[in-house]
Design an enzyme around this catalytic site. Structure first.
Site, short mmCIF file in Angstrom:
data_model
loop_
_atom_site.label_atom_id
_atom_site.label_comp_id
_atom_site.label_asym_id
_atom_site.label_seq_id
_atom_site.Cartn_x
_atom_site.Cartn_y
_atom_site.Cartn_z
N GLY A 100 2.10 -7.66 -15.21
CA GLY A 100 3.48 -8.02 -15.59
C GLY A 100 4.10 -8.92 -14.53
O GLY A 100 4.76 -9.92 -14.83
N TYR A 109 -12.22 7.36 -12.38
CA TYR A 109 -12.37 6.03 -11.75
C TYR A 109 -12.96 5.04 -12.73
O TYR A 109 -12.41 3.97 -12.97
CB TYR A 109 -13.26 6.18 -10.52
CG TYR A 109 -13.44 4.91 -9.70
CD1 TYR A 109 -12.37 4.36 -9.00
CD2 TYR A 109 -14.68 4.30 -9.60
CE1 TYR A 109 -12.55 3.21 -8.23
CE2 TYR A 109 -14.86 3.16 -8.82
CZ TYR A 109 -13.79 2.62 -8.14
OH TYR A 109 -13.97 1.48 -7.36
N SER A 119 -6.67 1.20 -4.95
CA SER A 119 -7.34 2.29 -5.69
C SER A 119 -8.12 3.17 -4.72
O SER A 119 -8.75 2.65 -3.80
CB SER A 119 -8.34 1.74 -6.71
OG SER A 119 -8.98 2.83 -7.38
N ASP A 167 0.86 -1.18 0.00
CA ASP A 167 0.00 0.00 0.00
C ASP A 167 0.89 1.23 0.00
O ASP A 167 1.95 1.22 0.63
CB ASP A 167 -0.88 -0.01 1.27
CG ASP A 167 -2.20 0.72 1.07
OD1 ASP A 167 -2.15 1.92 0.77
OD2 ASP A 167 -3.26 0.08 1.21
#
Ligand code: UDP
Length: 321
Positions: free
Chosen positions: A106, A149, A79, A35
């Protein structure tokens, strides 16, 4: 597998991320919570520090992201998720949905990990079909203030499907409908937190617009159960997870006032731009695929949530039993 399965949880200090850390540890997984703490809060995971199998990494996933050793699963929950955040940090919101998801996919490809990404009912925008089924493509304003968003999450879904199809990465997409519970940010401006803290403080309850717009609220434990089942399914198209019990915002305001036993009055404030008029998940797919449906009623869920907010909002002024 002789070693414990290992999971990376981005947004691990956030509301949903922290509940997922709890669940994964309970299931015997090794958990790396990641985070950057712009909307997350270490207090949400303070009880996990020092616990075996738990690590926290402060990192912004929009930058190159790496985890040492084997990695089996990634839950991508980083998010901002509140309309007031979209006004304050729109670029970070776009970046984490777009560039953050790119880094995470990735990493999943590199490690051979299965990744579940947190999408949203916001991909449906202000929906023209009701309730919303997964095959609905949505009605989103890309340039409105919620666009940062909504479009980031839509791009996130597209990128995830591309990694699934082109690179063969094992992916899962959950479309999360309004979810609430302990560890939501008191000042996040969302309706559950706003109404509860206003009612507790005896302030006016701010209903935006005339309050006829609807939402369908899912308790966090139900959501976590749905996510757990989806993660372990073999289905890579999006799945709605939410509670179909729909209520108007005005009725919800009254429910919270009654629950708190507050003297607060309802006042009307302007409706924010592009505020969806209705929202309700069709959960037929989740029921069939995962055998999942919500168990916690709004009455029970709001009661549990209020206990948390009472401590947060009133703190030491709460009379001791
Ligand atoms: N809302 C409200 N008063 C508030 C905060 C929100 O009436 O103080 C309304 C908001 O306009 C929306 C609904 O409650 O119609 C849910 O808002 P929230 O921000 O929780 O999430 P959304 O579902 O809009 O993403």
């Amino acid at each position: 597998m002789s070693r414990k399965p290992k999971v990376l949880i981005t947004g691990g200090a956030g509301f949903l991320g922290s509940h997922l850390c709890d669940r994964c540890l309970k299931e015997g997984y090794e958990v790396v919570a990641m985070d950057n703490l712009i909307t997350g809060d270490l207090e949400n995971i303070a009880h996990l520090f020092g616990q075996e199998g738990f690590t926290f990494v402060k990192h912004d996933v929009t930058n190159y992201t790496f985890v040492e050793g084997e990695l089996d699963y990634i839950l991508h929950f980083a998010s901002p998720a509140s309309p007031i955040d979209y006004l304050k940090i729109p670029i970070q919101t776009l970046k984490v949905g777009a560039m953050g998801t790119h880094k995470i996919l990735g990493l999943a490809k590199e490690k051979g990990a299965r990744v579940l990404i947190a999408s949203t009912s916001e991909v449906y925008g202000d929906p023209l079909i009701h309730p919303q089924t997964e095959d609905y493509w949505g009605n989103v304003n890309p340039v409105g203030f919620r666009g940062c968003y909504d479009e980031a999450k839509r791009f996130m879904e597209a990128l995830t499907m591309a990694y699934n199809r082109f690179h063969g990465v094992e992916t899962r997409i959950v479309r999360i409908f309004n979810t609430y519970g302990p560890r939501m940010r008191v000042e996040d401006g969302r309706v559950v937190t706003a109404f509860m803290s206003q009612a507790l403080r005896g302030e006016d309850i701010t209903v935006f617009g005339d309050g006829t717009q609807t939402r369908s609220f899912c308790y966090c434990d139900d959501l976590v159960e749905g996510i757990w089942r989806l993660l372990h399914s073999d289905y890579s198209d999006p799945v709605n997870i939410g509670n179909p019990s729909e209520i108007s915002i005005l009725e919800f305001a009254q429910e919270i006032v009654d629950l708190v036993g507050s003297s607060s009055k309802v006042v009307n404030k302007p409706l924010p731009q592009d505020d969806p008029k209705v929202r309700q998940p069709d959960i037929t797919l989740a029921k069939e695929l995962l055998g999942w449906e919500p168990k916690v009623s709004r009455q029970e869920g709001t009661r549990r949530t209020l206990e948390y907010f009472t401590k947060k909002v009133l703190g030491d002024s709460v009379p001791q039993a």
